[in-house]
Design an enzyme around this catalytic site. Structure first.
Site, PDB file in Angstrom:
ATOM      1  N   ASP A 177     -11.705 -13.006  10.454  1.00 18.39           N
ATOM      2  CA  ASP A 177     -12.737 -13.779  11.148  1.00 18.39           C
ATOM      3  C   ASP A 177     -12.096 -14.852  12.030  1.00 18.39           C
ATOM      4  O   ASP A 177     -10.924 -15.222  11.860  1.00 18.39           O
ATOM      5  CB  ASP A 177     -13.638 -14.410  10.066  1.00 18.39           C
ATOM      6  CG  ASP A 177     -15.017 -14.759  10.570  1.00 18.39           C
ATOM      7  OD1 ASP A 177     -15.254 -14.686  11.784  1.00 18.39           O
ATOM      8  OD2 ASP A 177     -15.868 -15.124   9.723  1.00 18.39           O
ATOM      9  N   ASP A 201     -23.647 -11.549  13.967  1.00 17.08           N
ATOM     10  CA  ASP A 201     -24.202 -12.140  12.748  1.00 17.08           C
ATOM     11  C   ASP A 201     -25.701 -11.924  12.681  1.00 17.08           C
ATOM     12  O   ASP A 201     -26.328 -12.243  11.667  1.00 17.08           O
ATOM     13  CB  ASP A 201     -23.902 -13.648  12.697  1.00 17.08           C
ATOM     14  CG  ASP A 201     -22.521 -13.919  12.147  1.00 17.08           C
ATOM     15  OD1 ASP A 201     -21.905 -12.980  11.607  1.00 17.08           O
ATOM     16  OD2 ASP A 201     -22.049 -15.061  12.268  1.00 17.08           O
TER      17      ASP A 201
HETATM   18  C1  DGJ Z   1     -18.802 -15.626  10.499  1.00 18.18           C
HETATM   19  C2  DGJ Z   1     -18.964 -14.158  10.235  1.00 18.18           C
HETATM   20  O1  DGJ Z   1     -19.493 -13.542  11.371  1.00 18.18           O
HETATM   21  C3  DGJ Z   1     -19.846 -13.964   9.022  1.00 18.18           C
HETATM   22  O2  DGJ Z   1     -20.073 -12.600   8.821  1.00 18.18           O
HETATM   23  C4  DGJ Z   1     -19.200 -14.600   7.838  1.00 18.18           C
HETATM   24  O3  DGJ Z   1     -18.005 -13.927   7.531  1.00 18.18           O
HETATM   25  C5  DGJ Z   1     -18.940 -16.063   8.108  1.00 18.18           C
HETATM   26  N1  DGJ Z   1     -18.223 -16.257   9.332  1.00 18.18           N
HETATM   27  C6  DGJ Z   1     -18.175 -16.689   6.979  1.00 18.18           C
HETATM   28  O4  DGJ Z   1     -17.822 -17.973   7.240  1.00 18.18           O
END
Ligand code: DGJ
Length: 749
Positions: A498, A568
């Site tokens: 990430d 997300d």
């Molecule tokens: C952003 C990601 O897109 C989410 O899926 C998740 O992993 C969060 N970060 C966790 O902080």
């Protein structure tokens, strides 16, 4: 596929299966663009450079050199001598002079395609060859020759005064119409030169009332297609955020005014890079168009010491006269055959459950195990532990950088948890955000200077975190060991990588004042190095890139990970536009898509569980909810959805994707189709976004079938010829309700 230089006409002809690209030498040694479009066998088109008409070339009409430079279709434009259109190369000397004039010197044509050092790039040859751990992949033109499925043209141009060599590179493949272009700059002078701008591509052509297509967005709204008429002047998209971004995408296409999904001309450009970029189309005073793409020059400056080389990332060009479908298929084919290296590329990925939306930071080993056990019972195959397993991280304001397990939450550490989960017969995956450091962390306490920051100025926080300075090798090495030692410590099959904030306060303690403009690109090279090393040590690791959802969904990342978290926003209705824009360029096998809980955590919308499943099937497929807490009715649907995944994933992963209808256009329904390469099987997904009162069945026109074959609509016994389905269409019966969906599976009989 073939590249030829015609000596007499001084024309380079690049042939792909369906397209032709021509450039050539005009006057004494000006390198000009001639033609790019539908395939032609006749190369004698040099007259299109217009040097037989006034103002001619400077060799015959020196007094009008400025007029020549305003008009001539430059193959690679430069700043400072009179071409006032967008320049691709701006070079400054130690004395502060900025001008560059390139002339053709020589060229090479060879089989194969050299690697671009430190950068992701398309490659020739089998995926297996590229993924052998420890294999020497530094392909020289010589070693590439063995594979014979790709050819490269390199054209050397020189500025004699600067003693600067510019090598333009073009590679073509025998199985796609895509052309990969990049540029290498070599300083052969005694002094340093400063590159203030160095693009990867320039494409000059005449305007035909083109329209511009881009992918625009925001967090939770990534890659929405946007089309607008091309106006005079410069227009385009860019990112200066240190990543390819949610907001803009490193893609630009010019479309004929009447181009549709199935017909008409498209010129597409896509950047194989994950950092700052710019992509522009400029319509000039003479109604010509110049398309350019490369590293964003804003904040960029690269010092090129004597005998140093700078390599640009590559741009993929696709021309199609079969509308957007034609362009999409070329990008998909290229990425599947020549960019994604992972051994997972052609494999079904385990159906995963990610605990992020299930628990956020609020979990312990028992909770995770409870979810895993229930998930296993329902047919889910992998448990991915997301953010919050390390340091003191119970909220998002601490501990990034401290990649030691939080034993309070997970007694016995990751090894114990991974053992329990693998003991269930599931795989175990783990989240990292390796590029970051929290101000509240042991790492930051020990190395405050490792964060990107301007000395004397408080650095901007984003999600309560700073970005590690990955332009410094010692920090790259540290981060690598931190991540790798965790992976060595337990049975971890999957990593979600990430990246949750943009780059600001650009300054590095590792760079001298005159090199600060190199930071953003050097940062990307550091990220690429980290992921490369990870894959070398853990060649079978399933890596999924992610950046606050889909902020780094780009071809650069695909070189390292076969899948990228798309957004997300897991609301199936919002996903329609996001996945449509993403699938315009990327195979469905790359698109991270999960079924999540409702009301959706981002939009509050409630969509039937079945529809959520159908939308996620057009991606990697997985779950992102607490299976122990959803209703029994929803739980009971999971085994059936997993079965659908296993039944159709080979088709979805390997098949040709067709866009049938877009809810973005008609506001009522969305529809896409995937057809196997041999056209024997096809899967149609139809989503009714909004019910229409007093309406009957709707006809949808299918694509990509064998017109002479007969297909049976699975489960109904009904049979149709491919011709009927494509020309007369399939009837979708009326459905009651919003957000409902249906899958149609067609099998040749
Ligand atoms: C952003 C990601 O897109 C989410 O899926 C998740 O992993 C969060 N970060 C966790 O902080």
């Amino acid at each position: 596929m073939e590249i030829t230089y015609f000596e007499e006409e001084r024309v380079f002809q690049i042939q792909t299966p369906n397209t032709t690209y021509l450039c050539g030498i005009a006057g004494k040694d000006w390198l000009g663009h001639i033609y790019y479009g539908k395939r032609m066998e006749d190369h004698r088109a040099g007259y299109l450079m217009r040097t037989e008409e006034a103002p001619f070339t400077p060799e015959v009409n020196l007094r009008e050199k400025a007029s020549f430079l305003e008009l001539f279709p430059m193959e690679y434009s430069t700043w400072g001598i009179g071409d006032f259109r967008e320049d691709c190369l701006k070079v400054r000397t130690e004395q502060g002079y900025s001008a560059c004039e390139l002339h053709y010197v020589s060229h090479w044509i060879f089989d194969g395609k050299p690697e671009l050092p430190g950068l992701p790039a398309t490659f020739e040859g089998s995926v297996e060859k590229h993924m052998q751990p420890g294999a020497d992949t530094s392909a020289s033109p010589e070693s590439c020759r063995e594979n014979g499925k790709c050819q490269t043209l390199e054209i050397l141009c020189r500025d004699e005064i600067l003693k600067l060599d510019v090598i333009l590179s073009y590679s073509v493949f025998d199985d796609t119409d895509a052309i990969a272009r990049s540029v290498r700059i070599e300083n052969h002078s005694q002094e340093a030169l400063y590159l203030d701008r160095v693009y990867s591509v320039c494409l000059d052509m005449e305007d035909k009332e083109y329209e511009m297509l881009t992918l625009a967005g925001a967090w939770a709204r990534e890659r929405h297609m946007e089309r607008r008429p091309l106006a005079h002047g410069r227009q385009g998209v860019a990112s200066g955020r240190g990543e390819s971004s949610h907001q803009e995408h490193p893609f630009l296409a010019l479309l004929g005014k009447h181009t549709t999904q199935e017909a008409g001309e498209v010129y597409g450009m896509h950047f194989v890079y994950s950092g700052n970029f710019t992509a522009q189309a400029e319509k000039t005073q003479y109604d010509h168009v110049r398309m350019t793409m490369g590293i964003n020059p804003e904040g960029f400056c690269w010092k090129l010491a004597p005998e140093e080389t700078f390599q640009t990332p590559e741009v993929i060009l696709v021309y199609s006269d079969c509308g957007l479908d034609g362009m999409t298929h070329e990008f998909h084919r290229l990425y599947r055959n020549h960019l994604i290296r992972s051994p997972w590329l052609h494999q079904k990925r385990p159906v995963l459950l990610n605990n992020w939306e299930a628990t956020y930071f609020n979990f312990d080993a028992e909770k995770i195990f409870e979810i895993a056990r229930e998930a296993k019972r329902l047919g889910i195959e992998m448990l991915v532990l997301d953010d919050g397993w390390f340091g003191e991280r119970d909220t998002d304001d601490c501990s990034l950088g401290d990649w030691q397990v939080n034993e309070k939450k997970l007694p016995g550490g990751l090894t114990a948890l991974a053992d329990r989960i693998t003991g269930l017969g599931m795989k175990f995956g783990l989240w990292f955000e390796p590029e970051m450091v929290s101000p509240k962390s042991r790492l930051y306490e020990a190395h405050p200077d490792w964060a990107i920051q301007i000395p004397g100025r408080p650095a901007t926080q984003g999600r309560a975190q700073y970005v590690l300075d990955l332009s410094r090798q010692e920090i790259v090495d540290y981060v690598y060991e931190a991540v790798a030692s965790v992976l060595r410590s337990a049975e971890i099959s999957y990593v979600k990588w990430d990246m949750n904030r943009h780059l600001t306060d650009l300054s590095s303690y590792g760079l001298s004042g005159e090199r600060q403009g190199e930071l953003s690109h050097r940062y990307m090279l550091g990220v690429y190095q980290l992921q490369e090393r990870l894959l070398q040590e853990f060649p079978n690791l399933l890596l999924e890139n992610c950046s606050s959802g889909g902020a780094r969904f780009d071809p650069g990342m695909l070189y390292y990970s076969p899948q990228i978290w798309c957004s997300d926003d897991t609301d199936a209705m919002e996903r329609l536009a996001i996945q449509e824009g993403t699938a315009l360029l990327y195979p469905l096998s790359c698109i991270g898509a999960h079924v999540s809980d409702c009301p959706n955590h981002v939009t509050g919308r409630v969509v039937p569980f079945e529809t959520r499943g159908h939308v996620a099937l057009a991606g990697t497929f997985g779950y992102e909810l607490d299976v122990t807490r959803i209703s029994e009715e929803e739980q009971n649907q999971i085994p059936g959805q997993v079965e659908l995944y296993h039944k159709y994933n080979d088709l979805v992963r390997e098949g040709d994707y067709y866009r049938i209808a877009s809810a973005g256009d008609n506001h009522l329904y969305d529809c896409w189709q995937v057809t196997s390469q041999d056209r024997r099987r096809s899967l149609v997904t139809y989503i009714q976004v909004r019910a229409r009162p007093n309406y009957h069945s709707r006809t949808i026109m299918l694509k990509g079938l064998d017109k002479d074959a007969v297909y049976e609509l699975e489960g109904t016994g009904k049979r149709y010829s491919g011709e009927l389905l494509m020309r007369a269409g399939l009837l979708v019966p009326e459905m009651k309700g919003d957000y409902v969906s249906v899958l149609y599976s067609l099998v040749q009989v």
